[in-house]
Design a protein around this motif. Structure first.
Motif, PDB file in Angstrom:
ATOM      1  N   ARG A  60     101.859 113.815  26.387  1.00  0.00           N
ATOM      2  CA  ARG A  60     101.593 113.012  25.194  1.00  0.00           C
ATOM      3  C   ARG A  60     100.792 111.759  25.522  1.00  0.00           C
ATOM      4  NH1 ARG A  60     101.528 115.404  20.744  1.00  0.00           N
ATOM      5  NH2 ARG A  60     101.978 113.437  19.644  1.00  0.00           N
ATOM      6  N   ARG A  63      97.369 112.716  25.343  1.00  0.00           N
ATOM      7  CA  ARG A  63      97.072 112.942  23.922  1.00  0.00           C
ATOM      8  C   ARG A  63      96.821 111.624  23.191  1.00  0.00           C
ATOM      9  NH1 ARG A  63      94.711 116.180  20.326  1.00  0.00           N
ATOM     10  NH2 ARG A  63      95.763 116.123  18.286  1.00  0.00           N
ATOM     11  N   VAL A  67      93.357 110.525  21.233  1.00  0.00           N
ATOM     12  CA  VAL A  67      93.304 110.084  19.832  1.00  0.00           C
ATOM     13  C   VAL A  67      92.649 108.703  19.738  1.00  0.00           C
ATOM     14  CG1 VAL A  67      94.705 109.444  17.836  1.00  0.00           C
ATOM     15  CG2 VAL A  67      95.259 111.488  19.151  1.00  0.00           C
ATOM     16  N   SER A 101      97.150 113.759  14.960  1.00  0.00           N
ATOM     17  CA  SER A 101      97.683 113.745  16.333  1.00  0.00           C
ATOM     18  C   SER A 101      99.193 113.831  16.402  1.00  0.00           C
ATOM     19  CB  SER A 101      97.231 112.462  17.044  1.00  0.00           C
ATOM     20  OG  SER A 101      97.805 111.327  16.398  1.00  0.00           O
TER      21      SER A 101
END
Length: 547
Positions: A60, A63, A67, A101
């Protein structure tokens, strides 16, 4: 903190004690096994949570950076991030990034830390601490941070000017999942593993408890401890010595009496019989039990004691586990037997002399009735002279009256059996201390009796005795018997069964007493071959106490 840990430790122990109190032994093992299974499951769950947390942060975090980079690269964001109405202008882009996201919060922050645009309108204009971030240095960064008091994973990307200056920072964050979410996020695989582990633990615990219950024969801990205490009390309180030896020849039980009789201590338990310094004859008797033969009232003489041993095979559930030997100290009994043997010898001697005198009186009576008075005078003279010769042959060399009397009596007794008993011409013995004289009578009496017994029927049929007290005390008894084989020259002094006629030497305890009395005086006894056949028994005492 340490007092708190101590409190929890005491609490956990008391809880375990309450859990196990009143349960059977098998139940206690089952409870312990279940506790172990529970600890293993908790450990597995902790490892799984730690692994899920690490995977969440790595996956994450990247991630969140992706984003943030997507928001930072949007043209409208780069153009309008300083607009006084940036909050409303950029709100659709920020909300769309959050929606796509799955992040919880997306913000645009100026280099001073003021929030210019946010998916949460309540955070607009709020100043945040950028102390741990690296985005203000122009680098993308993700890490842990507190967002509104919640532990969150944050990814930040700088918006850079053409010259490399940081114009603004795009921050995207997501809260860390809870413990239950992490366990649930591990998926069915973790639940399956935990379930299999719990099931296997329960089955293994149940089987182990059954096995323990079977091997302990249903006895509980207190009962087993009581039996052990009773066994120890019984073994160590009885006067007879008890020695248990397993099939490998190792001592498994040795009570106090056996330790005293054999000269051992507690360290002998667990060691092999032939490694603890036992008398070879005793060690051989204990190891002979491996053949499975029981023995009753076997007499074994060590250097200091006469022992009566009984051996029995021991078994458990139909399988031999060794032998149990009990032993009694028969030293005093052997001494009494020696005294009885001396009295019997005196009785036999008196009987022989009575028989001899009766024959002589009958002869004298017959000659008198026939009127052969000259023959009576000659016979009486011959008998008197012969008795004087026997007495003189002994008393001119032996000054101790007790020993001299024994030799004179044994001479008559041997003559009745057809054996000639002679004392060598170079023998010499002064008067002895009464206590020593008693022991010398025991030694000499048993050796002479043994020599006469084995000489009966031999060609020469004679026993020769030599006594010398020049250096200590030397007793030598030579017979004309078949001799003693080399392999019996040690055991003939050590072992005998008084109830059997086939004892080596035919005397049972007699030669054993010779060895015992000699050892008590610190002397030695040996057997050798005679020059003309037969055996020679030699006793050496270090010193003789004369009167």
């Amino acid at each position: 903190m340490s007092s708190q840990r101590k409190y929890w430790s005491l609490s956990s122990r008391s809880a375990i004690v309450r859990l196990l109190r009143g349960r059977s032994l098998a139940g206690q093992f089952l409870a312990f096994q279940l506790l172990v299974v529970a600890v293993v499951l908790v450990a597995v769950a902790a490892v799984s949570v730690a692994q899920s947390t690490r995977e969440f942060r790595d996956v994450r975090g990247q991630r969140m950076i992706a984003v943030a980079e997507n928001i930072a690269s949007t043209p409208i964001v780069r153009d309008r991030y300083r607009d006084p109405f940036a909050a409303s202008t950029l709100a659709p882009d920020v909300d769309r990034a959050v929606a796509l996201s799955g992040a919880e919060l997306a913000e645009i922050i100026d280099p001073s830390g003021t929030v210019r645009a946010s998916s949460d309108p309540q955070r607009l204009g709020k100043r945040i601490d950028l102390g741990s971030t690296r985005a203000d240095e122009g680098r993308a960064w993700f890490g842990d941070s507190d967002v509104d008091g919640a532990h969150s994973l944050v990814g930040q990307v700088p918006i850079l000017a053409p010259d490399g200056d940081v114009l603004a920072i795009v921050s995207v964050s997501e809260r860390y999942p809870s413990l239950w979410q992490l366990l649930g996020g591990a998926g069915e695989r973790l639940l399956i593993y935990l379930g299999i582990g719990a099931a296997l633990g329960l089955v293994a615990s149940w089987l182990l408890s059954r096995r323990i219950k079977r091997h302990t024969r249903g006895l509980e801990v207190a009962e087993i401890a009581g039996l052990a205490d009773h066994r120890e009390a019984l073994l160590h309180s009885i006067r007879e010595g008890v020695v248990a030896v397993n099939t490998d020849g190792a001592i498994t039980v040795l009570n106090d009496s056996a330790q005293e009789l054999l000269g051992l201590d507690d360290s002998a338990v667990g060691r092999r019989v032939d490694e603890v310094g036992l008398d070879p004859t005793v060690a051989g008797f204990l190891l002979d039990g491996a053949a499975g033969r029981d023995e009753d009232d076997v007499i074994i003489t060590t250097r200091t004691r006469v022992l009566a041993l009984n051996r029995r095979a021991a078994s458990s559930q139909g399988q031999r586990i060794g032998t149990v030997t009990t032993m009694r100290d028969s030293t005093e009994l052997a001494a009494l037997q020696a005294q009885l043997s001396s009295h019997r010898s005196v009785t036999d001697t008196l009987r022989a002399q009575t028989h001899e005198f009766a024959n002589q009186l009958h002869t004298i009576s017959g000659l008198t009735q026939l009127g052969e008075f000259d023959a009576v005078r000659d016979l009486v003279g011959t008998l008197t002279r012969r008795r004087a010769e026997i007495n003189d042959a002994v008393t001119q060399h032996i000054s101790d009256p007790a020993v001299a009397a024994l030799l004179i009596a044994k001479t008559s007794l041997a003559a009745e059996s057809g054996v000639t008993l002679t004392l060598t011409g170079d023998s010499h013995l002064s008067a002895l201390d009464p206590a020593l004289a008693t022991d010398v009578i025991t030694l000499l009496g048993n050796l002479v009796d043994n020599a006469v017994d084995v000489s009966v029927g031999s060609t020469a049929a004679q026993v020769r005795i030599h006594i010398d007290d020049a250096h200590g005390l030397l007793l030598t008894v030579a017979d004309s018997g078949p001799g003693v084989p080399q392999h019996l020259r040690e055991s003939i002094f050590s072992r005998g069964v008084t109830s059997k006629p086939d004892v080596p030497g035919g005397r049972g305890i007699g030669l054993a007493l010779v060895r015992l009395v000699t050892a008590q005086h610190g002397g030695t006894v040996e057997i050798s071959d005679g020059t003309g056949g037969g055996a020679v028994f030699t006793v050496r005492l270090p010193e003789a106490a004369h009167v």
